[in-house]
Design a protein around this motif. Structure first.
Motif, mmCIF file in Angstrom:
data_model
loop_
_atom_site.group_PDB
_atom_site.id
_atom_site.type_symbol
_atom_site.label_atom_id
_atom_site.label_comp_id
_atom_site.label_asym_id
_atom_site.label_seq_id
_atom_site.Cartn_x
_atom_site.Cartn_y
_atom_site.Cartn_z
ATOM 1 N N PHE A 232 -0.244 -1.617 -2.221
ATOM 2 C CA PHE A 232 -0.155 -1.782 -0.693
ATOM 3 C C PHE A 232 -1.234 -1.509 0.340
ATOM 4 O O PHE A 232 -1.319 -2.108 1.067
ATOM 5 C CB PHE A 232 1.219 -1.166 -0.176
ATOM 6 C CG PHE A 232 2.331 -1.720 -0.885
ATOM 7 C CD1 PHE A 232 2.637 -2.843 -0.624
ATOM 8 C CD2 PHE A 232 3.236 -1.138 -1.583
ATOM 9 C CE1 PHE A 232 3.636 -3.667 -0.985
ATOM 10 C CE2 PHE A 232 4.353 -1.722 -2.171
ATOM 11 C CZ PHE A 232 4.984 -2.853 -1.899
ATOM 12 N N LYS A 233 -2.158 -0.405 -0.195
ATOM 13 C CA LYS A 233 -3.410 -0.345 0.639
ATOM 14 C C LYS A 233 -4.372 -1.402 0.616
ATOM 15 O O LYS A 233 -5.007 -1.488 1.393
ATOM 16 C CB LYS A 233 -3.812 1.031 0.115
ATOM 17 C CG LYS A 233 -3.090 2.373 0.587
ATOM 18 C CD LYS A 233 -3.734 3.712 0.043
ATOM 19 C CE LYS A 233 -2.852 4.806 0.485
ATOM 20 N NZ LYS A 233 -3.675 6.022 -0.050
ATOM 21 N N GLN A 234 -4.268 -1.956 -0.612
ATOM 22 C CA GLN A 234 -5.216 -2.868 -0.630
ATOM 23 C C GLN A 234 -4.881 -4.388 -0.079
ATOM 24 O O GLN A 234 -5.605 -5.068 0.464
ATOM 25 C CB GLN A 234 -5.533 -3.450 -2.096
ATOM 26 C CG GLN A 234 -6.124 -2.433 -2.856
ATOM 27 C CD GLN A 234 -6.287 -2.611 -4.276
ATOM 28 O OE1 GLN A 234 -5.660 -3.561 -4.894
ATOM 29 N NE2 GLN A 234 -6.993 -1.897 -5.245
ATOM 30 N N GLN A 235 -3.717 -4.429 0.032
ATOM 31 C CA GLN A 235 -2.960 -5.645 0.535
ATOM 32 C C GLN A 235 -2.464 -5.571 2.101
ATOM 33 O O GLN A 235 -1.709 -6.447 2.494
ATOM 34 C CB GLN A 235 -1.714 -6.560 -0.248
ATOM 35 C CG GLN A 235 -2.187 -6.319 -1.554
ATOM 36 C CD GLN A 235 -3.286 -7.510 -1.922
ATOM 37 O OE1 GLN A 235 -3.418 -8.528 -1.169
ATOM 38 N NE2 GLN A 235 -4.286 -7.329 -2.954
ATOM 39 N N LYS A 236 -2.823 -4.404 2.585
ATOM 40 C CA LYS A 236 -2.440 -4.375 4.034
ATOM 41 C C LYS A 236 -2.779 -5.325 5.246
ATOM 42 O O LYS A 236 -1.964 -5.451 5.892
ATOM 43 C CB LYS A 236 -2.604 -2.775 4.554
ATOM 44 C CG LYS A 236 -4.159 -2.685 4.769
ATOM 45 C CD LYS A 236 -4.210 -1.000 5.209
ATOM 46 C CE LYS A 236 -5.837 -0.734 5.322
ATOM 47 N NZ LYS A 236 -5.969 0.684 5.540
ATOM 48 N N ILE A 237 -3.723 -5.729 5.039
ATOM 49 C CA ILE A 237 -4.287 -6.859 5.923
ATOM 50 C C ILE A 237 -3.362 -8.254 5.780
ATOM 51 O O ILE A 237 -2.766 -8.826 6.849
ATOM 52 C CB ILE A 237 -5.653 -7.538 5.604
ATOM 53 C CG1 ILE A 237 -6.738 -6.245 5.897
ATOM 54 C CG2 ILE A 237 -5.994 -8.404 6.556
ATOM 55 C CD1 ILE A 237 -6.670 -5.565 7.220
ATOM 56 N N ILE A 238 -3.015 -8.381 4.644
ATOM 57 C CA ILE A 238 -1.855 -9.627 4.512
ATOM 58 C C ILE A 238 -0.630 -9.308 5.079
ATOM 59 O O ILE A 238 0.170 -10.061 5.720
ATOM 60 C CB ILE A 238 -2.139 -10.073 3.006
ATOM 61 C CG1 ILE A 238 -3.484 -10.652 2.566
ATOM 62 C CG2 ILE A 238 -0.776 -11.078 2.514
ATOM 63 C CD1 ILE A 238 -3.339 -10.972 1.085
#
Length: 92
Positions: free
Chosen positions: A59-65
């Motif tokens: 979720f930290k990696q995909q927070k922009i999406i």
């Protein structure tokens, strides 16, 4: 060093990597059946902790999406409310 070579004023040394030490997490207390159940429980807790760490990092990696989807959601709600406010309905 098991293997080394001399090449133009340099010494190159080669060796095999050391094997990793495997930890034994078994718990011996009481009967062997209890020890086996406790070992299974400890492995399950470890697996759940690893899954939790993976989910947090994902979720930290995909927070922009995720923030983009949230912004689109609020924008669509805002436009629906704005356009429905301006229309006059003929109610009898």
């Amino acid at each position: 060093m098991p293997v080394w070579a001399l090449f133009s004023d340099n010494i190159y040394a080669f060796t095999h990597p050391r094997p990793k030490v495997k930890k034994d997490n078994r718990f011996f207390c009481g009967t062997p059946k209890y020890s086996e159940l406790n070992t299974i429980r400890m492995e399950e807790e470890k697996r759940k902790e690893e899954l939790n760490v993976f989910q947090i990092s994902f979720f930290k990696q995909q927070k922009i999406i995720l923030l983009g989807y949230l912004a689109l959601f609020f924008l669509s709600i805002f436009t629906l409310v704005k356009f429905n406010k301006n229309q006059n309905y003929n109610q009898k």
